[in-house]
Design a protein around this motif. Structure first.
Motif, PDB file in Angstrom:
ATOM      1  N   PRO A   1      -8.582  34.039  54.345  1.00 20.62           N
ATOM      2  CA  PRO A   1      -7.669  35.001  54.961  1.00 20.62           C
ATOM      3  C   PRO A   1      -7.815  35.022  56.471  1.00 20.62           C
ATOM      4  O   PRO A   1      -8.901  34.933  57.014  1.00 20.62           O
ATOM      5  CB  PRO A   1      -8.115  36.332  54.357  1.00 20.62           C
TER       6      PRO A   1
ATOM      7  N   GLU B   1      -2.273  38.028  58.260  1.00 19.55           N
ATOM      8  CA  GLU B   1      -2.030  39.234  57.491  1.00 19.55           C
ATOM      9  C   GLU B   1      -1.169  40.210  58.280  1.00 19.55           C
ATOM     10  O   GLU B   1      -0.280  40.851  57.724  1.00 19.55           O
ATOM     11  CB  GLU B   1      -3.352  39.883  57.099  1.00 19.55           C
TER      12      GLU B   1
ATOM     13  N   VAL C   1       1.862  36.309  43.438  1.00 22.31           N
ATOM     14  CA  VAL C   1       0.983  37.356  42.930  1.00 22.31           C
ATOM     15  C   VAL C   1       0.417  36.849  41.616  1.00 22.31           C
ATOM     16  O   VAL C   1       1.167  36.496  40.702  1.00 22.31           O
ATOM     17  CB  VAL C   1       1.751  38.682  42.712  1.00 22.31           C
TER      18      VAL C   1
ATOM     19  N   ASP D   1      -7.786  33.657  41.162  1.00 23.98           N
ATOM     20  CA  ASP D   1      -7.687  32.822  42.359  1.00 23.98           C
ATOM     21  C   ASP D   1      -6.911  31.556  42.017  1.00 23.98           C
ATOM     22  O   ASP D   1      -7.313  30.790  41.140  1.00 23.98           O
ATOM     23  CB  ASP D   1      -9.092  32.470  42.856  1.00 23.98           C
TER      24      ASP D   1
ATOM     25  N   TYR E   1      -3.995  33.166  52.184  1.00 30.91           N
ATOM     26  CA  TYR E   1      -4.438  34.247  51.301  1.00 30.91           C
ATOM     27  C   TYR E   1      -4.135  35.582  51.966  1.00 30.91           C
ATOM     28  O   TYR E   1      -4.448  35.788  53.134  1.00 30.91           O
ATOM     29  CB  TYR E   1      -5.936  34.153  51.039  1.00 30.91           C
ATOM     30  N   LEU E   2      -3.552  36.499  51.205  1.00 29.41           N
ATOM     31  CA  LEU E   2      -3.271  37.838  51.687  1.00 29.41           C
ATOM     32  C   LEU E   2      -4.153  38.873  50.996  1.00 29.41           C
ATOM     33  O   LEU E   2      -4.474  39.902  51.578  1.00 29.41           O
ATOM     34  CB  LEU E   2      -1.794  38.194  51.461  1.00 29.41           C
ATOM     35  N   GLU E   3      -4.504  38.611  49.739  1.00 27.11           N
ATOM     36  CA  GLU E   3      -5.362  39.512  48.968  1.00 27.11           C
ATOM     37  C   GLU E   3      -6.247  38.668  48.060  1.00 27.11           C
ATOM     38  O   GLU E   3      -5.770  37.740  47.409  1.00 27.11           O
ATOM     39  CB  GLU E   3      -4.498  40.471  48.138  1.00 27.11           C
ATOM     40  N   LEU E   4      -7.542  39.006  48.033  1.00 26.22           N
ATOM     41  CA  LEU E   4      -8.531  38.165  47.347  1.00 26.22           C
ATOM     42  C   LEU E   4      -9.159  38.823  46.123  1.00 26.22           C
ATOM     43  O   LEU E   4     -10.358  38.771  45.939  1.00 26.22           O
ATOM     44  CB  LEU E   4      -9.643  37.782  48.324  1.00 26.22           C
TER      45      LEU E   4
ATOM     46  N   TRP F   1      -4.538  38.693  43.160  1.00 20.45           N
ATOM     47  CA  TRP F   1      -4.620  37.698  44.233  1.00 20.45           C
ATOM     48  C   TRP F   1      -3.215  37.506  44.773  1.00 20.45           C
ATOM     49  O   TRP F   1      -2.262  37.355  43.995  1.00 20.45           O
ATOM     50  CB  TRP F   1      -5.153  36.374  43.695  1.00 20.45           C
ATOM     51  N   LYS F   2      -3.079  37.503  46.101  1.00 26.26           N
ATOM     52  CA  LYS F   2      -1.780  37.256  46.728  1.00 26.26           C
ATOM     53  C   LYS F   2      -1.939  36.138  47.746  1.00 26.26           C
ATOM     54  O   LYS F   2      -2.857  36.162  48.568  1.00 26.26           O
ATOM     55  CB  LYS F   2      -1.246  38.517  47.413  1.00 26.26           C
TER      56      LYS F   2
END
Length: 119
Positions: free
Chosen positions: A32, A37, A78, A82, A102-105, A110-111
């Protein structure tokens, strides 16, 4: 699995382990990036939520969505895990032709923003 109806998907799956086996041990996935972001909050990308899809259909949907992108466009994947194997598949099939942020881990969601670079 009967591959007669999904020859392209079967080719992807067959080639993936060979590609992964040839990667150097030091290669790392993108991590990220705070500036990415921040830009994600100002630039809306449509979301493709594959969590309710059966696993066999997920990659088909993701690659169809990517294939429909124009230069400079992106979508947010979404997922419930992972998507690291997906990254390697993109790297094998679309080297230098995609972006991955990666926006969300996780651990539950996971995004990842997947896009086509601007021309």
């Amino acid at each position: 699995m009967d591959r007669s109806g999904l020859p392209r998907a079967a080719d992807r799956l067959n080639g993936l382990p060979h590609y992964l086996a040839g990667l150097p041990a030091t290669e790392a996935l993108p991590v990220p990036n705070p500036s990415t972001e921040e830009s994600a909050m100002t630039t809306a990308s449509p979301e493709l939520d594959v969590r309710q899809e059966i696993p066999a259909r997920r990659h088909e949907l993701i690659f169809a969505t990517y294939g429909a992108l124009t230069a400079g466009a992106s979508f947010v994947l979404v997922n419930d895990h992972d998507p690291k194997p997906l990254y390697y598949q993109f790297a094998a099939e679309h080297a230098g032709q995609f972006t991955w942020d990666y926006l969300e881990l996780g651990p539950e969601v996971w995004k990842v923003r997947i896009g086509r670079p601007a021309a």
